[in-house]
Design a protein around this motif. Sequence first.
Motif, PDB file in Angstrom:
ATOM      1  N   LEU A   1       0.817  -1.213   0.000  1.00 12.60           N
ATOM      2  CA  LEU A   1       0.000   0.000   0.000  1.00 12.60           C
ATOM      3  C   LEU A   1       0.852   1.264   0.000  1.00 12.60           C
TER       4      LEU A   1
ATOM      5  N   ALA B   1      -4.325   8.848  -2.434  1.00 14.76           N
ATOM      6  CA  ALA B   1      -4.032   7.704  -3.295  1.00 14.76           C
ATOM      7  C   ALA B   1      -3.546   8.157  -4.661  1.00 14.76           C
TER       8      ALA B   1
ATOM      9  N   ILE C   1      -3.805   4.294  -8.935  1.00 12.85           N
ATOM     10  CA  ILE C   1      -4.780   3.219  -8.761  1.00 12.85           C
ATOM     11  C   ILE C   1      -6.180   3.815  -8.833  1.00 12.85           C
TER      12      ILE C   1
ATOM     13  N   LEU D   1      -9.693   0.486  -5.157  1.00 13.01           N
ATOM     14  CA  LEU D   1      -8.942   0.425  -3.903  1.00 13.01           C
ATOM     15  C   LEU D   1      -9.897   0.338  -2.715  1.00 13.01           C
TER      16      LEU D   1
ATOM     17  N   TYR E   1      -3.028  -6.167  -7.550  1.00 11.34           N
ATOM     18  CA  TYR E   1      -2.926  -4.976  -8.403  1.00 11.34           C
ATOM     19  C   TYR E   1      -3.025  -5.402  -9.867  1.00 11.34           C
TER      20      TYR E   1
ATOM     21  N   GLN F   1      -9.068  -2.575 -13.172  1.00 12.61           N
ATOM     22  CA  GLN F   1      -9.401  -1.840 -11.952  1.00 12.61           C
ATOM     23  C   GLN F   1     -10.653  -0.989 -12.184  1.00 12.61           C
TER      24      GLN F   1
END
Length: 389
Positions: free
Chosen positions: A210, A299, A302, A307, A346, A352
């Motif tokens: 992370l 963040a 991503i 997330l 990931y 994503q």
Amino acid sequence: MFPTQFTSASFTWEQHKLGDLAESSIGGGTPKTSAKEYWGGTLPWIQSSDLIEDKLFNVDVKKHITNLGIKNSAAKLISQNSIAVVTRVGVGKLAFMPFEYATSQDFLSLSGIKGNPQFVTYTFQIAIKRLAHQLQGTSIKGITKSELLKVPIKVPLKKAEQDYISKLFFSLENSINLHERKIIQLKQMQKCIQQIITTSSGKNWEFIKLKNILKERKLLSTKSKNYPLVSFTVNDGVTPKTKRYEREQLVRGNVENKKYKVTKLNDIVYNPANLKFGAIGRNKFGNAVFSPIYITFEAHDIDIIFLETLLTDPNFIKKSLKYQQGTVYERQSVSPKDLLNMKIIYPPYDLQLKFGHLFGSIQKKIDLEQHKLDQLIKFKNFLLQNMFI
């Protein structure tokens, strides 16, 4: 304005004592738990923990006893369409029981209801709440049988009017239950998505720490119009400050110059001491300030919804708890350093986005259903408070 056809002024109401509306009042008991022949039968046996406050119908019975258990204990078989009232632990909880049952010693059941049983259940709920409120702050641990049977309640003189009001509330109950079931189903869908993500693999999928995508935001600021003071809770996430969480009156000195931690829209926020309860999520509120006890991360690299999907997964939270430090359970916490060293799956960015969009679209449906549910509950409570005065 409140519809006049739903108020007590619409009908001819009479005041009674609760005991006048039941043919009998019956206590309960617990068969000897070590006697296996008393348990596992076909007779529903309820205890205080089976009842949920403000849920008057559809009790989830977890235990059953045998006829032998009834015969050899203080438990009694109570007829259907009775009202079970908790008089000891959990005072004020009650439920309408449409089937035969027995109870623990923490209950008093009203059987042979004179009038519409569901209506009497609703009106008694209001009366018992008032009595429980009066007992707050006293050393009394329960309500005696005589106190309970003397509780005053109002009922329409005509049973047809009781039936009418009962149908109204029962319709509301059904709508509330429908939205609750929808929310449960949607949350189960989210859990399935989380499980699929965390157990999948593919080309160019990898595990990263992370700390490679999160950076702790340590900026401090006073509260202002652009940065209002907020709270962070398990149920509501980043949310406007309420009286429940307002503690500024305890702060000495110049409150206006007090500095708080800055959090911004789409930050990942968590409470180190309450992570075990699920206190982690995305800031959906916007720019704000809150207590320095909370940790907020910016963040990058991503998709933020993706997330959020990973970090709110109960399995992720469970794994994080192995990093808890502290001797007292309530104060055990997961440090930002340890959290940032945890790894997550990931996948490529396009995946994503797809996972995040799917998870986010379900969350929007949950939020919509929750809003409808809140409005129905608010309307029901409004009716209860204004009808049975």
